[in-house]
Design an enzyme around this catalytic site. Structure first.
Site, mmCIF file in Angstrom:
data_model
loop_
_atom_site.group_PDB
_atom_site.id
_atom_site.type_symbol
_atom_site.label_atom_id
_atom_site.label_comp_id
_atom_site.label_asym_id
_atom_site.label_seq_id
_atom_site.Cartn_x
_atom_site.Cartn_y
_atom_site.Cartn_z
ATOM 1 C CG HIS A 58 -11.331 1.137 -0.334
ATOM 2 N ND1 HIS A 58 -11.455 -0.157 0.129
ATOM 3 C CD2 HIS A 58 -10.357 1.715 0.414
ATOM 4 C CE1 HIS A 58 -10.600 -0.343 1.132
ATOM 5 N NE2 HIS A 58 -9.922 0.775 1.314
ATOM 6 C CB CYS A 88 -2.095 -2.614 5.259
ATOM 7 S SG CYS A 88 -3.799 -1.973 5.267
ATOM 8 C CE LYS A 122 -4.061 -4.120 1.163
ATOM 9 N NZ LYS A 122 -4.763 -3.167 2.027
ATOM 10 C CG ASP A 142 -1.965 -1.124 1.164
ATOM 11 O OD1 ASP A 142 -1.915 -1.952 0.238
ATOM 12 O OD2 ASP A 142 -2.800 -1.186 2.083
ATOM 13 C CG HIS A 145 -8.740 5.268 2.539
ATOM 14 N ND1 HIS A 145 -9.744 5.057 3.470
ATOM 15 C CD2 HIS A 145 -8.141 4.060 2.355
ATOM 16 C CE1 HIS A 145 -9.742 3.778 3.835
ATOM 17 N NE2 HIS A 145 -8.774 3.149 3.165
ATOM 18 C CG ASP A 176 -6.457 -0.005 1.034
ATOM 19 O OD1 ASP A 176 -6.198 -1.205 1.179
ATOM 20 O OD2 ASP A 176 -6.711 0.755 1.984
ATOM 21 C CG HIS A 224 -12.675 0.166 4.996
ATOM 22 N ND1 HIS A 224 -11.976 -0.439 6.019
ATOM 23 C CD2 HIS A 224 -11.729 0.794 4.235
ATOM 24 C CE1 HIS A 224 -10.686 -0.206 5.880
ATOM 25 N NE2 HIS A 224 -10.509 0.560 4.804
#
Length: 197
Positions: A53, A143, A101, A9, A76, A51, A62
């Site tokens: 999203h 993470c 992810k 990340d 984010h 990440d 989340h």
């Protein structure tokens, strides 16, 4: 070679100026790039996670308008936005596999992600007979911790290269490193060259 590198990340939203900026994130990106310049050929796999999203949902709770910064967070790393892209200081040319992810759900560990063709990290490690994993990236106390613990749980020997990680909180990062050491990870201090000024 039976060693992999996990780059966790290292994204614009987690480095200086981002939605969830971690102090020292840009410097970590540069140091990881320097590490890759010297050591990329030592790894059978170099896996970088992001990440990624969903824009149209709260991603399973989340995202929250009043985040607690433990289980809920400000918006984010929304897929397709600049915040979700790799930090510009990270040279990804040696990365063999890119993993996304948190697509609609909370996700902390790189193991929870998939490659663009739908493969899981656990499959990649088995296929390449990887026994040892070096873990670097952001954030030490979230993470990075989750990814390293999953690697240990999957039977891998794990090293955390502490010069190549950055955490949200110094205290929480120290606790995370202690937890990882207790779980069997090797904590390697000072690994990796310093970035240019």
């Amino acid at each position: 070679m039976t060693k992999a590198l996990f780059i966790v990340d290292v994204q614009n939203d987690f480095t200086e100026g981002g939605a969830l900026a971690v102090e020292g994130g840009d410097a970590v990106a540069e140091r990881i790039s320097a590490h890759l310049a010297e050591h990329a050929d030592e790894y059978a796999l170099i896996v970088a996670s992001r990440d990624w999203h969903d824009a149209e949902s709260d991603n399973g709770g989340h995202f929250h308008p009043e985040p607690d910064f433990v289980d809920t967070w400000p918006i984010h790393c929304v897929s397709g936005t600049a915040g979700a892209e790799y930090d510009p200081g990270l040279d990804t040319s040696a990365v063999t596999h890119h993993v996304k992810k948190g697509q609609g759900v909370p996700a902390y560990s790189l193991y929870e992600g998939t490659t663009d063709d739908g493969r899981r990290v656990s499959e990649l490690l088995e296929e390449h007979h990887v026994l040892d994993v070096d873990v670097v990236g952001i954030a030490t106390d979230h993470c990075v911790r989750a990814s390293a613990l999953d690697a240990i749980e999957h039977g891998r020997r794990v090293r955390i290269l502490t010069a190549l990680v950055a955490g949200v909180s110094a205290e929480a990062s120290e606790r995370a490193l202690a937890e990882l050491a207790h779980a069997g990870a090797e904590i390697v201090a000072g690994e990796g060259p310093q970035p240019s000024a």
